[in-house]
Design a protein around this motif. Structure first.
Motif, mmCIF file in Angstrom:
data_model
loop_
_atom_site.group_PDB
_atom_site.id
_atom_site.type_symbol
_atom_site.label_atom_id
_atom_site.label_comp_id
_atom_site.label_asym_id
_atom_site.label_seq_id
_atom_site.Cartn_x
_atom_site.Cartn_y
_atom_site.Cartn_z
ATOM 1 N N SER A 109 45.644 35.035 48.017
ATOM 2 C CA SER A 109 47.431 35.475 48.372
ATOM 3 C C SER A 109 47.634 35.176 47.364
ATOM 4 O O SER A 109 47.704 33.810 46.316
ATOM 5 C CB SER A 109 47.972 35.411 49.303
ATOM 6 N N GLY A 110 49.314 35.105 46.257
ATOM 7 C CA GLY A 110 49.986 35.087 45.126
ATOM 8 C C GLY A 110 49.380 34.823 44.129
ATOM 9 O O GLY A 110 48.425 35.879 43.760
ATOM 10 N N ASN A 111 49.582 34.311 43.109
ATOM 11 C CA ASN A 111 49.815 34.611 41.455
ATOM 12 C C ASN A 111 48.165 33.439 41.430
ATOM 13 O O ASN A 111 48.230 32.183 41.862
ATOM 14 C CB ASN A 111 51.275 33.450 40.820
ATOM 15 N N ARG A 112 47.376 34.418 40.808
ATOM 16 C CA ARG A 112 46.116 34.062 40.379
ATOM 17 C C ARG A 112 45.373 33.880 38.714
ATOM 18 O O ARG A 112 46.048 35.089 38.314
ATOM 19 C CB ARG A 112 45.019 35.001 41.012
ATOM 20 N N ALA A 113 44.936 32.980 38.452
ATOM 21 C CA ALA A 113 44.316 33.388 36.758
ATOM 22 C C ALA A 113 43.606 34.181 36.852
ATOM 23 O O ALA A 113 43.008 33.963 37.641
ATOM 24 C CB ALA A 113 44.507 31.309 36.484
ATOM 25 N N CYS A 114 43.237 34.242 35.363
ATOM 26 C CA CYS A 114 41.939 35.218 34.929
ATOM 27 C C CYS A 114 40.593 34.014 35.680
ATOM 28 O O CYS A 114 40.950 32.521 34.543
ATOM 29 C CB CYS A 114 42.284 35.245 33.935
ATOM 30 N N PRO A 115 39.624 34.180 34.724
ATOM 31 C CA PRO A 115 38.585 32.127 34.700
ATOM 32 C C PRO A 115 39.300 31.876 33.637
ATOM 33 O O PRO A 115 38.638 30.505 33.172
ATOM 34 C CB PRO A 115 37.350 33.124 34.223
ATOM 35 N N SER B 30 50.010 38.400 39.484
ATOM 36 C CA SER B 30 50.302 39.236 40.783
ATOM 37 C C SER B 30 49.793 40.122 41.521
ATOM 38 O O SER B 30 50.191 41.298 40.843
ATOM 39 C CB SER B 30 51.528 39.273 41.331
ATOM 40 N N LEU B 31 48.209 39.926 42.122
ATOM 41 C CA LEU B 31 47.183 41.400 42.567
ATOM 42 C C LEU B 31 47.942 41.539 44.400
ATOM 43 O O LEU B 31 47.674 39.736 44.490
ATOM 44 C CB LEU B 31 46.467 40.878 42.092
ATOM 45 N N PRO B 32 47.503 42.435 44.825
ATOM 46 C CA PRO B 32 46.510 42.337 46.221
ATOM 47 C C PRO B 32 45.936 41.594 46.475
ATOM 48 O O PRO B 32 44.888 41.505 45.724
ATOM 49 C CB PRO B 32 46.776 43.710 47.163
#
Length: 840
Positions: free
Chosen positions: A385-391, A398-400
């Motif tokens: 959950s929350g803001n996630r970064a690319c590799p 922000s994605l489900p």
């Protein structure tokens, strides 16, 4: 028991020194190496007692001879005892120069000097504790070692620590060292530690370790003064009634662990004993009333049940009164896991446990479940959950939680494992690949360079020639950057004990002393002494209270009771009691089967041992045997001497036997083979004019003719003549005169001055010289030969004739007349006038 060299000895020449009786009763008796005991039974015919006749009933020999035999026997035994005492020396080098107590004194007992010193050192502690010394054994052992020969050894020099030497005691292990040895050890240790790195050489105060326990001391703690054990007195004086190196004052050191009290013993080696003070303390659980206890043993139990609640919260402690935390609950109960899904029987002491099931409870997102194994508390939020970064981490979105974050398509640019380059791939999941960029790399030692992939390490094949920290071995590591590793080889040097090698890793400086100890046992093995390894070869065996078990070396069935000892057993001092030959008595002297006898004289080279152990024969029997005159020793029984002169005519016919009354094997009044042989020279008168004695010993009949040569001068005293004595003495005077001539011309001169022409003769030479002499006239013209004797008798003279006168006149006219007439003024001398007158 006295040592072997103090025992009574019997020595050299015992059998030879004992006088043999005239009858030879015990001649040949001996028990030496040749004949053994009873060898004297084989007696020759000349020594057997023989009856010389019915008159052989004279008084016995003077009793002084018997007394002299016994006194000589005792004198020789005493002399050999003194010689053996000078010769015998200890076969072991003492580990201490201190003298040991005499035999029969207990080293640690209540009697003896050492026991008194030990009791005086412990008297304060024993008085304070009411005589209970059960906790003094460790301190007692240190005090005992201070007296025991060889028990205290300096581990650095492997030498004994003597009473008069300056010492230093370690605070950790209480070992004693010589102050010069420990000072050198500390200096070398600090120097070696300082020289490991050059940058801090001599700048830091490195500690130095104790050679035995490795307890570290600062350089300022290096001993420079000789102090007693308690440190109060510098250079403590040597007192034979105090513990060595002790000042004799009360120790007064604080006990460890600290209890507020101080040591009550006199200055002593080793650790202080437990505190002996009595204090009032309660039991460990606190339920009982306080009781007086020794300070060193304060905790005590009232033996009641503890009753404290255990950590499980269900049970109470069933142990008796104890100190500290109660033991874990020993009971078993059914307990749930942390998540509460499973139940199991578990120890009450460990109620918390986890089952192997995954939690599986839904998270707050409603899409995922908890993946943690059995745990307590809430599961937490969903990790997606929350803001996630690319590799690659450059973009965030922000994605489900049900959708994955896509790659950004940009270059990854993450720093690779090499730490120098970044990843050139597009943003990707998972780890970056290995860096394959070609770079110029330098080897680890810095000698060579090469172009190679970045992820590979470049190592050259050169080996490091530097010496490692041990200063004995080379590094030999490939491509060494200079920080050579410590030497990993074993030291292997022989330690000071000469029995073991150093097991440590190769190092600089001196090796640590050998940690091993050796048991030095007595001969029987019942008593032992623990000494440092290497001292067993020079340490005396400890004194043993057991009896010696060595079998007897003489004819007695058992030895005299004496204590266990090193070296040979002392000589047997039991009575000999062996049956003497030719009599019913036994030998009353001390056992003489093992007697030290000297084998070499004072001027001989000691190629063999100066003393050898051998058996000596029994002395003659001295038991008095009664006779009708006076008692005689047993060995002199039988026919005896009347002490008168024998008087038998000897075979020479000129003398008689002058020996004292003795036995003979021939008829009465005849000389026997036992009588003396005439050893005098012949004294018969010699023929007239023979000055020599008879060369034969005294003999019957006439003497043989004299065969000796006479040496004398001839008549002229020039030559030596050798003439047979018989020929010269029996010859007439005319022949003697002829024998005394050398047959050479006589060297004498007759009165006329000529040499005598006769052969060598006695007396004066005849005055009839037969030499020819020449006579001349005054003018020397007429010559005439005559015999010398005739010329002297007739007084013949040769006169000048007319021819001589004519010749003189002519000579005058030719020579003198012209000269005469030429002298008209000069007066004519008287001689010239006479010559002129003669010429006229």
């Amino acid at each position: 028991m006295d040592p072997a060299w103090r025992q009574q000895g019997r020595g050299r020449g015992r059998a030879a020194a004992t006088p043999t009786p005239p009858g030879g009763v015990w001649a040949g008796d001996g028990r030496g190496r040749g004949g053994g005991r009873g060898a004297g039974k084989n007696i020759t015919a000349s020594t057997k007692p023989v009856n010389r006749g019915k008159n052989m009933v004279d008084p016995p020999k003077n009793s002084k001879i018997a007394a002299s035999s016994q006194s000589k026997f005792e004198e020789i035994r005493k002399s050999n005892q003194a010689a053996a005492q000078r010769l015998a020396q200890s076969q072991y080098s003492s580990s201490s120069d201190d003298e040991e107590d005499e035999d029969g004194v207990e080293v640690l007992g209540k009697e003896g000097k050492r026991g008194q010193i030990l009791a005086s050192a412990l008297v304060t502690y024993t008085d304070q504790t009411g005589g209970d010394i059960t906790e003094l054994e460790r301190t007692r052992q240190y005090l005992s070692d201070a007296f025991q020969s060889g028990a205290i050894t300096c581990l650095i020099c492997i030498a004994s620590v003597k009473r008069n030497q300056a010492v230093w005691s370690c605070s950790g292990c209480f070992s004693l060292f010589h102050i010069p040895c420990i000072q050198k050890w500390a200096k070398d240790s600090v120097f070696l530690i300082s020289s490991v790195t050059d940058e801090d050489f001599g700048k830091k105060d490195h500690p130095w370790p104790c050679p035995k326990c490795r307890y570290e001391y600062s350089p300022t703690q290096t001993p420079s003064r000789y102090l007693c054990y308690c440190g109060k007195v510098q250079d403590p004086p040597l007192d034979p009634w105090l513990v060595p190196h002790s000042c004799g004052l009360v120790c007064d050191k604080a006990f460890s662990p600290a209890c507020g009290h101080h040591c009550l013993l006199l200055c002593h080696p080793g650790p202080c004993p437990p505190c002996p003070k009595m204090v009032s303390v309660s039991c460990m659980c606190g339920k009982a009333s306080p009781l007086p206890r020794r300070c060193s043993n304060k905790p005590w139990s009232c033996q009641k049940r503890c009753g404290k609640t255990l950590p499980c919260g269900q049970h109470t402690c069933t142990s008796s009164c104890h100190s500290g935390v109660c033991d874990p609950c020993p009971r078993v109960s059914v307990q749930k896991c942390v998540c509460g899904r499973e139940e199991a029987e578990r120890q009450c002491a460990s109620p918390v446990w986890h089952c192997p099931q995954v939690c599986g409870r839904p998270l707050s997102c409603g899409n995922h479940t908890c993946e943690r194994v059995c745990h307590s508390g809430v599961c937490g939020v969903c990790p997606r959950s929350g803001n996630r970064a690319c590799p690659c981490g450059k973009s965030k979105c922000s994605l489900p939680c049900t959708e994955d974050v896509p790659t950004c398509g940009d270059t990854c640019d993450k720093l690779m494992e090499c730490g120098l380059h970044t990843c050139s791939m597009r943003c990707h999941r998972g780890p970056c690949e290995t860096c394959r960029q070609e770079v110029e790399k330098q080897c680890r030692c810095g000698r060579y360079t090469r172009v190679m992939p970045c992820h590979k390490e470049y190592l050259c094949d050169s080996k490091c020639p530097n010496t490692r920290g041990c200063s004995r071995h080379q590094c030999r590591r490939k491509c060494c950057p200079g920080n050579c590793p410590p030497c990993d080889q074993s030291c292997g040097r022989t330690l000071g004990c000469r029995n073991h090698k150093c097991p440590s890793v190769c190092h600089q400086g001196s090796c640590y002393p050998c940690p091993e100890t050796v048991q030095v046992k007595c001969v029987c093995g019942k008593t032992s002494l623990t000494v440092p390894c290497g001292r067993e070869r020079s340490t005396k065996p400890p004194r043993c209270k057991e009896l010696c078990r060595s079998p007897p070396s003489c004819h007695h069935p058992s030895r005299e009771s004496h204590r266990c000892h090193p070296g040979p057993c002392p000589p047997c001092r039991q009575p000999c009691l062996l049956a003497l030959p030719r009599c019913p008595h036994t030998c009353p002297q001390p056992c003489h089967d093992q007697v030290m006898v000297k084998t070499t004289g004072p001027w001989e080279q000691p190629s063999e041992p100066a003393f050898v152990c051998k058996a000596l024969p029994c002395p003659p029997c001295m038991v008095p045997i009664p006779t009708y005159v006076s008692p005689v020793p047993c060995h002199q029984r039988g026919p005896f001497s009347c002490q008168r002169v024998c008087g038998r005519p000897l075979t020479c016919g000129n003398h008689s036997c002058s020996k004292e009354c003795h036995r003979v094997t021939t008829a009465k009044l005849q000389v026997g083979s036992e009588c003396e042989l005439c050893e005098e020279g012949c004294v018969k008168p010699r023929p007239p004019a023979c000055p020599h004695l008879c060369p034969l010993p005294c003999h019957p009949g006439p003497c043989p003719p004299c065969q000796q040569m006479i040496r004398q001068r001839c008549h002229c005293k020039i030559s030596l003549l050798y003439i047979e004595c018989l020929k010269f003495s029996s010859a007439p005077d005319a022949v003697k005169s002829d024998l005394g001539s050398c047959r050479n011309q006589c060297p004498k001169q007759v009165p006329c001055g000529h040499r005598c022409k006769d052969l060598c003769h006695p007396g004066s030479c005849e005055d009839k010289c037969s030499h020819k002499v020449k006579l001349k006239c005054p003018c020397k013209r007429i010559k005439k030969e005559l015999l010398c004797c005739k010329a002297r008798e007739d007084q013949t003279q040769v006169e000048c004739d007319e021819a001589c006168i004519t010749l003189k006149r002519k000579a005058y006219e030719v020579t003198l007349l012209p000269w005469y007439y030429s002298l008209s003024v000069t007066p004519i001398s008287g001689g010239c006038q006479a010559l002129i007158q003669h010429s006229k």
